[in-house]
Design a protein around this motif. Structure first.
Motif, PDB file in Angstrom:
ATOM      1  N   THR A 112      43.425  26.175  32.109  1.00  0.00           N
ATOM      2  CA  THR A 112      44.085  27.469  32.039  1.00  0.00           C
ATOM      3  C   THR A 112      45.586  27.308  32.210  1.00  0.00           C
ATOM      4  O   THR A 112      46.048  26.587  33.082  1.00  0.00           O
ATOM      5  CB  THR A 112      43.526  28.400  33.131  1.00  0.00           C
ATOM      6  OG1 THR A 112      42.115  28.500  32.965  1.00  0.00           O
ATOM      7  CG2 THR A 112      44.138  29.771  33.053  1.00  0.00           C
ATOM      8  N   PHE A 113      46.358  28.008  31.365  1.00  0.00           N
ATOM      9  CA  PHE A 113      47.809  27.999  31.467  1.00  0.00           C
ATOM     10  C   PHE A 113      48.238  29.145  32.369  1.00  0.00           C
ATOM     11  O   PHE A 113      48.059  30.316  32.026  1.00  0.00           O
ATOM     12  CB  PHE A 113      48.456  28.141  30.083  1.00  0.00           C
ATOM     13  CG  PHE A 113      49.946  28.301  30.142  1.00  0.00           C
ATOM     14  CD1 PHE A 113      50.761  27.226  30.463  1.00  0.00           C
ATOM     15  CD2 PHE A 113      50.525  29.530  29.901  1.00  0.00           C
ATOM     16  CE1 PHE A 113      52.139  27.373  30.526  1.00  0.00           C
ATOM     17  CE2 PHE A 113      51.897  29.692  29.951  1.00  0.00           C
ATOM     18  CZ  PHE A 113      52.698  28.609  30.276  1.00  0.00           C
ATOM     19  N   TRP A 114      48.758  28.817  33.530  1.00  0.00           N
ATOM     20  CA  TRP A 114      49.218  29.811  34.497  1.00  0.00           C
ATOM     21  C   TRP A 114      50.695  30.072  34.284  1.00  0.00           C
ATOM     22  O   TRP A 114      51.477  29.165  34.077  1.00  0.00           O
ATOM     23  CB  TRP A 114      48.969  29.327  35.919  1.00  0.00           C
ATOM     24  CG  TRP A 114      47.519  29.252  36.236  1.00  0.00           C
ATOM     25  CD1 TRP A 114      46.719  28.149  36.157  1.00  0.00           C
ATOM     26  CD2 TRP A 114      46.675  30.322  36.641  1.00  0.00           C
ATOM     27  NE1 TRP A 114      45.429  28.478  36.495  1.00  0.00           N
ATOM     28  CE2 TRP A 114      45.374  29.806  36.801  1.00  0.00           C
ATOM     29  CE3 TRP A 114      46.894  31.681  36.886  1.00  0.00           C
ATOM     30  CZ2 TRP A 114      44.309  30.590  37.205  1.00  0.00           C
ATOM     31  CZ3 TRP A 114      45.816  32.455  37.293  1.00  0.00           C
ATOM     32  CH2 TRP A 114      44.539  31.918  37.445  1.00  0.00           C
ATOM     33  N   ARG A 173      45.594  34.067  30.869  1.00  0.00           N
ATOM     34  CA  ARG A 173      44.604  34.685  29.985  1.00  0.00           C
ATOM     35  C   ARG A 173      43.283  33.957  30.130  1.00  0.00           C
ATOM     36  O   ARG A 173      43.234  32.745  30.258  1.00  0.00           O
ATOM     37  CB  ARG A 173      45.040  34.592  28.531  1.00  0.00           C
ATOM     38  CG  ARG A 173      46.120  35.539  28.188  1.00  0.00           C
ATOM     39  CD  ARG A 173      46.374  35.502  26.704  1.00  0.00           C
ATOM     40  NE  ARG A 173      47.481  36.396  26.413  1.00  0.00           N
ATOM     41  CZ  ARG A 173      47.660  36.977  25.270  1.00  0.00           C
ATOM     42  NH1 ARG A 173      46.835  36.743  24.272  1.00  0.00           N
ATOM     43  NH2 ARG A 173      48.668  37.784  25.085  1.00  0.00           N
ATOM     44  N   GLY A 174      42.224  34.720  30.058  1.00  0.00           N
ATOM     45  CA  GLY A 174      40.891  34.146  30.051  1.00  0.00           C
ATOM     46  C   GLY A 174      40.265  34.342  28.687  1.00  0.00           C
ATOM     47  O   GLY A 174      40.955  34.617  27.704  1.00  0.00           O
ATOM     48  N   ASN A 175      38.964  34.223  28.623  1.00  0.00           N
ATOM     49  CA  ASN A 175      38.253  34.455  27.366  1.00  0.00           C
ATOM     50  C   ASN A 175      38.275  35.940  27.031  1.00  0.00           C
ATOM     51  O   ASN A 175      38.019  36.774  27.886  1.00  0.00           O
ATOM     52  CB  ASN A 175      36.807  33.979  27.472  1.00  0.00           C
ATOM     53  CG  ASN A 175      36.727  32.480  27.631  1.00  0.00           C
ATOM     54  OD1 ASN A 175      37.602  31.754  27.170  1.00  0.00           O
ATOM     55  ND2 ASN A 175      35.697  32.002  28.302  1.00  0.00           N
ATOM     56  N   GLY A 176      38.569  36.266  25.794  1.00  0.00           N
ATOM     57  CA  GLY A 176      38.582  37.662  25.369  1.00  0.00           C
ATOM     58  C   GLY A 176      39.646  38.462  26.077  1.00  0.00           C
ATOM     59  O   GLY A 176      40.804  38.081  26.115  1.00  0.00           O
ATOM     60  N   ALA A 177      39.240  39.578  26.679  1.00  0.00           N
ATOM     61  CA  ALA A 177      40.186  40.484  27.322  1.00  0.00           C
ATOM     62  C   ALA A 177      40.351  40.213  28.817  1.00  0.00           C
ATOM     63  O   ALA A 177      40.968  40.996  29.511  1.00  0.00           O
ATOM     64  CB  ALA A 177      39.734  41.925  27.112  1.00  0.00           C
ATOM     65  N   LEU A 178      39.799  39.115  29.305  1.00  0.00           N
ATOM     66  CA  LEU A 178      39.900  38.820  30.737  1.00  0.00           C
ATOM     67  C   LEU A 178      41.270  38.258  31.095  1.00  0.00           C
ATOM     68  O   LEU A 178      41.890  37.537  30.312  1.00  0.00           O
ATOM     69  CB  LEU A 178      38.821  37.827  31.159  1.00  0.00           C
ATOM     70  CG  LEU A 178      37.388  38.318  31.081  1.00  0.00           C
ATOM     71  CD1 LEU A 178      36.439  37.211  31.526  1.00  0.00           C
ATOM     72  CD2 LEU A 178      37.187  39.556  31.934  1.00  0.00           C
ATOM     73  N   ARG A 179      41.726  38.603  32.297  1.00  0.00           N
ATOM     74  CA  ARG A 179      42.969  38.074  32.845  1.00  0.00           C
ATOM     75  C   ARG A 179      42.679  37.553  34.249  1.00  0.00           C
ATOM     76  O   ARG A 179      41.859  38.107  34.961  1.00  0.00           O
ATOM     77  CB  ARG A 179      44.053  39.157  32.921  1.00  0.00           C
ATOM     78  CG  ARG A 179      44.425  39.769  31.574  1.00  0.00           C
ATOM     79  CD  ARG A 179      45.010  38.727  30.621  1.00  0.00           C
ATOM     80  NE  ARG A 179      45.397  39.297  29.343  1.00  0.00           N
ATOM     81  CZ  ARG A 179      44.646  39.246  28.259  1.00  0.00           C
ATOM     82  NH1 ARG A 179      43.464  38.680  28.284  1.00  0.00           N
ATOM     83  NH2 ARG A 179      45.082  39.749  27.124  1.00  0.00           N
ATOM     84  N   HIS A 180      43.357  36.477  34.607  1.00  0.00           N
ATOM     85  CA  HIS A 180      43.176  35.868  35.921  1.00  0.00           C
ATOM     86  C   HIS A 180      44.467  35.971  36.711  1.00  0.00           C
ATOM     87  O   HIS A 180      45.558  35.841  36.155  1.00  0.00           O
ATOM     88  CB  HIS A 180      42.787  34.393  35.780  1.00  0.00           C
ATOM     89  CG  HIS A 180      41.596  34.171  34.919  1.00  0.00           C
ATOM     90  ND1 HIS A 180      40.327  34.578  35.267  1.00  0.00           N
ATOM     91  CD2 HIS A 180      41.473  33.591  33.702  1.00  0.00           C
ATOM     92  CE1 HIS A 180      39.475  34.245  34.309  1.00  0.00           C
ATOM     93  NE2 HIS A 180      40.154  33.644  33.340  1.00  0.00           N
ATOM     94  N   ILE A 238      41.412  35.879  41.095  1.00  0.00           N
ATOM     95  CA  ILE A 238      40.850  37.198  40.803  1.00  0.00           C
ATOM     96  C   ILE A 238      40.796  37.342  39.291  1.00  0.00           C
ATOM     97  O   ILE A 238      41.764  37.029  38.602  1.00  0.00           O
ATOM     98  CB  ILE A 238      41.720  38.313  41.405  1.00  0.00           C
ATOM     99  CG1 ILE A 238      41.747  38.202  42.923  1.00  0.00           C
ATOM    100  CG2 ILE A 238      41.239  39.688  40.960  1.00  0.00           C
ATOM    101  CD1 ILE A 238      42.731  39.129  43.592  1.00  0.00           C
ATOM    102  N   THR A 239      39.681  37.833  38.781  1.00  0.00           N
ATOM    103  CA  THR A 239      39.534  38.053  37.344  1.00  0.00           C
ATOM    104  C   THR A 239      39.341  39.543  37.099  1.00  0.00           C
ATOM    105  O   THR A 239      38.563  40.196  37.790  1.00  0.00           O
ATOM    106  CB  THR A 239      38.329  37.261  36.799  1.00  0.00           C
ATOM    107  OG1 THR A 239      38.534  35.882  37.071  1.00  0.00           O
ATOM    108  CG2 THR A 239      38.175  37.460  35.304  1.00  0.00           C
TER     109      THR A 239
END
Length: 67
Positions: free
Chosen positions: A5-7, A26-33, A44-45
């Protein structure tokens, strides 16, 4: 899971000695971390929509009474 993951943190956080910054990825799809740079093992996701609503509320001062 999060190793590729690119933070990203705000450019303001690049100041010398700024080790306690909020980082986003960014996570998969519309997820954010989200995580704090001083404790990157805790993540936190959330959805992009909810993160946007939170940020808009913070900018509008909706949470100022909590401090």
């Amino acid at each position: 899971m999060m190793s590729n993951t690119f933070w990203q943190k705000a450019s303001y956080s690049d100041a010398e000695g700024a080790d306690n910054c909020l980082e986003l990825a960014r996570g998969n799809g519309a997820l954010r971390h989200l995580r704090e740079s001083d404790d990157p093992s805790v993540t936190i996701t959330t959805s992009a929509t909810r993160l946007r609503a939170f940020l808009l509320g913070a900018k509008a001062g909706e949470f100022d009474h909590l401090t």
